[in-house]
Design a protein around this motif. Structure first.
Motif, PDB file in Angstrom:
ATOM      1  N   HIS A 143     -30.870  58.722  29.269  1.00  0.00           N
ATOM      2  CA  HIS A 143     -32.108  58.309  28.614  1.00  0.00           C
ATOM      3  C   HIS A 143     -33.350  59.016  29.132  1.00  0.00           C
ATOM      4  O   HIS A 143     -34.433  58.850  28.564  1.00  0.00           O
ATOM      5  N   THR A 176     -24.677  66.454  15.627  1.00  0.00           N
ATOM      6  CA  THR A 176     -25.609  66.317  16.758  1.00  0.00           C
ATOM      7  C   THR A 176     -25.204  67.215  17.910  1.00  0.00           C
ATOM      8  O   THR A 176     -26.038  67.916  18.494  1.00  0.00           O
ATOM      9  N   ASN A 177     -23.915  67.197  18.262  1.00  0.00           N
ATOM     10  CA  ASN A 177     -23.453  68.041  19.363  1.00  0.00           C
ATOM     11  C   ASN A 177     -23.571  69.521  19.033  1.00  0.00           C
ATOM     12  O   ASN A 177     -23.839  70.344  19.914  1.00  0.00           O
ATOM     13  N   ARG A 226     -25.953  70.834  17.225  1.00  0.00           N
ATOM     14  CA  ARG A 226     -27.368  71.147  17.437  1.00  0.00           C
ATOM     15  C   ARG A 226     -27.682  71.269  18.929  1.00  0.00           C
ATOM     16  O   ARG A 226     -28.382  72.200  19.358  1.00  0.00           O
ATOM     17  N   LYS A 227     -27.143  70.338  19.728  1.00  0.00           N
ATOM     18  CA  LYS A 227     -27.392  70.368  21.171  1.00  0.00           C
ATOM     19  C   LYS A 227     -26.821  71.628  21.805  1.00  0.00           C
ATOM     20  O   LYS A 227     -27.474  72.282  22.638  1.00  0.00           O
ATOM     21  N   CYS A 248     -28.703  64.807  28.866  1.00  0.00           N
ATOM     22  CA  CYS A 248     -29.878  65.318  28.152  1.00  0.00           C
ATOM     23  C   CYS A 248     -29.836  66.848  28.148  1.00  0.00           C
ATOM     24  O   CYS A 248     -29.560  67.470  29.177  1.00  0.00           O
ATOM     25  N   GLU A 292     -22.379  62.439  20.613  1.00  0.00           N
ATOM     26  CA  GLU A 292     -23.043  62.379  19.318  1.00  0.00           C
ATOM     27  C   GLU A 292     -24.150  61.324  19.360  1.00  0.00           C
ATOM     28  O   GLU A 292     -24.029  60.319  20.049  1.00  0.00           O
ATOM     29  N   GLY A 293     -25.222  61.545  18.641  1.00  0.00           N
ATOM     30  CA  GLY A 293     -26.350  60.618  18.660  1.00  0.00           C
ATOM     31  C   GLY A 293     -27.341  61.006  19.731  1.00  0.00           C
ATOM     32  O   GLY A 293     -27.184  62.003  20.440  1.00  0.00           O
ATOM     33  N   THR A 294     -28.348  60.191  19.886  1.00  0.00           N
ATOM     34  CA  THR A 294     -29.439  60.518  20.807  1.00  0.00           C
ATOM     35  C   THR A 294     -29.515  59.589  22.010  1.00  0.00           C
ATOM     36  O   THR A 294     -30.361  59.771  22.882  1.00  0.00           O
ATOM     37  N   ASP A 295     -28.632  58.593  22.089  1.00  0.00           N
ATOM     38  CA  ASP A 295     -28.748  57.608  23.168  1.00  0.00           C
ATOM     39  C   ASP A 295     -27.601  57.668  24.159  1.00  0.00           C
ATOM     40  O   ASP A 295     -27.364  56.719  24.902  1.00  0.00           O
TER      41      ASP A 295
END
Length: 283
Positions: free
Chosen positions: A143, A181-182, A184-185, A122, A115-118
């Protein structure tokens, strides 16, 4: 009395909503053992697993190998701490039929989504892996995406380097299945795979932690209302047809293989191989 108790409480079982031929393990096992890709450009069908950290991707690989070897194995390293991803490298696992002879399908494990972008793998790296651009042993970087000048970037992937089946692995015991988030990914990865024509199968793991009736008797898996609700929810979230979603119990605490555990794993494995074979035959 039992009928009255059931009417007053939530009874967790229903009529079978999918039929699995229990007791046919040896027949299913022989079908898998006889599998051979018909496309002469490919010696091994490539299966890529992806999903959130702790979902059971590596455990599923170990469980498949355990079924095929007839003993518990653990080559794909796992970690019970689901707070942090354990798989870091782009790793392909080959399963041996006998010394020097491997099965004509391989499983590629990836770093988990977070979860999240960091954190986590990728999404663009997963897309490149599906296209065959990432070499064995590449260390995923949460990253940054692999660059074309990286020594682990495969500039000219062959059909055998490319992914032939995408398997999405989801922990059924989590309340919402996927965070925003996951979700969407995973939708982004699914759409990319669809654009490439890659077939997709979903695996719901840790089913014995969802339904006590399944923990007591795995043969209740396709009678469980709770698991049917989970499967329907996943179908609505990610768009998988229900017949491409497979509830599975991975080997975890067992020290010997069990026929019923083998049966649900083989059911999923057969669909994975059939899907990959159809893809290769229609290129």
């Amino acid at each position: 009395m039992a009928a009255m108790w059931r009417s007053l409480t939530y009874w967790p079982l229903m009529e079978d909503w999918r039929i699995l031929q229990w007791g046919h393990k040896e027949k299913d096992l022989q079908l898998v053992k006889k599998y051979q890709p018909q496309n002469k450009e490919v010696k091994q069908l490539r299966v890529l697993l992806h999903g959130p950290i702790g979902a059971g991707k590596s455990s599923f690989i170990n469980s498949v190998e355990s079924v095929l070897q007839g003993r518990i194995t653990g080559r794909a390293l796992t970690d019970t701490n689901a707070q942090e991803g354990f798989t870091r490298k782009h790793t392909t696992y080959k399963i041996y039929k006998q010394p020097g002879v491997i099965y004509p399908f391989v499983f590629t494990d990836t770093m988990g989504l977070e979860e999240g972008t960091d954190g986590g793998v990728c999404v663009e790296d997963i897309k490149l892996a599906m296209k065959g651009h990432i070499k064995e042993g590449y260390n995923f970087d949460p990253h940054s995406v692999i660059s074309e000048d990286d020594p682990n970037y495969n500039m000219e992937p062959t059909l055998e380097d490319k992914v032939h089946v995408l398997v999405c692995v989801i922990d059924a015991s989590t309340g919402d299945l996927l965070g925003d988030t996951n979700l969407r990914k995973m939708r982004e990865v699914r759409l990319a795979a669809s654009d490439m024509g890659i077939p997709q199968v979903a695996i719901l793991t840790k089913i014995d932690d969802v339904c006590p009736e399944v923990k007591t008797n795995l043969r209740n898996v396709y009678k469980s209302k709770l698991l049917k609700e989970k499967m329907d929810k996943l179908s609505a979230m990610l768009g998988f047809p229900p017949n491409f979603i497979f509830p599975v119990k991975n080997y975890h605490s067992e020290v010997d293989t069990e026929d019923d555990v083998d049966a649900v794993i083989l059911s999923a494995l057969k669909r994975i191989l059939d899907s990959g074979e159809e893809f290769l035959n229609h290129l």
